[in-house]
Design an enzyme around this catalytic site. Structure first.
Site, mmCIF file in Angstrom:
data_model
loop_
_atom_site.group_PDB
_atom_site.id
_atom_site.type_symbol
_atom_site.label_atom_id
_atom_site.label_comp_id
_atom_site.label_asym_id
_atom_site.label_seq_id
_atom_site.Cartn_x
_atom_site.Cartn_y
_atom_site.Cartn_z
ATOM 1 N N GLY A 108 0.767 -1.339 0.188
ATOM 2 C CA GLY A 108 0.143 -0.387 -0.463
ATOM 3 C C GLY A 108 1.046 1.016 -0.418
ATOM 4 N N ASN A 109 0.179 2.376 0.244
ATOM 5 C CA ASN A 109 0.861 3.686 0.257
ATOM 6 C C ASN A 109 -0.030 4.752 1.839
ATOM 7 O OD1 ASN A 109 -1.276 5.168 -0.819
ATOM 8 N ND2 ASN A 109 -0.166 3.365 -2.709
#
Ligand code: CTP
Length: 218
Positions: free
Chosen positions: A23-24
């Site tokens: 993810g980020n």
């Protein structure tokens, strides 16, 4: 007023196995602010989000991966006038996510093979749809952002510098340059609501210009 605007928000999650993802740090705040500003300007808005958006002022479609976002965006854009891709979409995803849980035992290292995700902006493209991209660049690389706008053939590209302190991903403030075919607008550090208002005004200018080209009366 009366236009349909599709806005994406948040970072995608690409599964590694049944419990883990890549993810980020995107919070979804910029996309949510754009959705709110578009509603305030009289648009019918659909927010496609990977993060909880609380009491959103419009319908929300929840997605997780880039592929799910592409499906939702393509479906919603069939009758839309504008797409704003504020989401931080993963560029790569694990090629072959494990069904169960990858175990640590007997393993010193772990190598994941990553493959490119679907390009959501490109998948949604069709004549008459105004598309707005975001480019979070590492450094004051506005020239790279200008080239990116041309390469992606989008009407507007919103540039910000992720290395500038206190703005952008995860924060409540941003500093952006809105790059269009006819010129650029710089918004010095301001709340994401102020940035969103400027983005929606720029979109209105694009809609007016394209309407004029088609000979619309307004
Ligand atoms: N985007 C998208 N689909 C993807 C990846 C990104 O639609 N699979 C959108 C983002 O939401 C953003 C825009 O494309 O609006 C630009 O994303 P960016 O990651 O800056 O573009 P890239 O072409 O991946 O450029 P770079 O080489 O800098 O990674």
């Amino acid at each position: 007023v009366g236009r349909k605007v599709v806005v994406t928000a948040g970072g995608t999650r690409e599964p590694v196995d049944a419990v883990r993802f890549l993810g980020n740090r995107s919070s979804g705040k910029m996309g949510r602010a754009v959705a709110e500003a578009a509603v305030a300007h009289g648009a019918s808005v659909v927010l496609v989000a990977t993060v909880p958006v609380g009491a959103a002022p419009c319908p929300v479609v929840n997605v997780e991966t880039a592929a799910e976002m592409a499906d939702a965006v393509v479906a919603e854009c069939a009758d839309a006038d504008v797409l704003v891709m504020a989401a931080a979409v993963a560029d790569f995803r694990p090629a072959d996510p494990a069904d169960g849980k990858i175990e640590r035992a007997d393993r010193e290292t772990l190598t994941l093979e990553l493959v490119q995700t679907v390009d959501v902006l490109a998948a949604a493209a069709r004549p008459g749809l105004v598309r707005v991209a975001f480019a979070a660049e590492a450094g004051p690389r506005v020239a790279r952002a200008r080239a990116k706008r041309m390469a992606k053939d989008v009407d507007l590209l919103v540039f910000n510098d992720i290395l500038a302190g206190g703005i952008g991903i995860g924060s409540d403030e941003n500093e952006i340059t809105i790059i269009g075919t006819g010129g650029e607008r710089h918004i010095p550090r301001a709340s994401k609501d102020v940035c969103a208002e400027a983005i929606v005004r720029s979109i209105e200018e694009v809609l007016t210009a394209t309407g004029d080209e088609r000979g619309d009366q307004g």
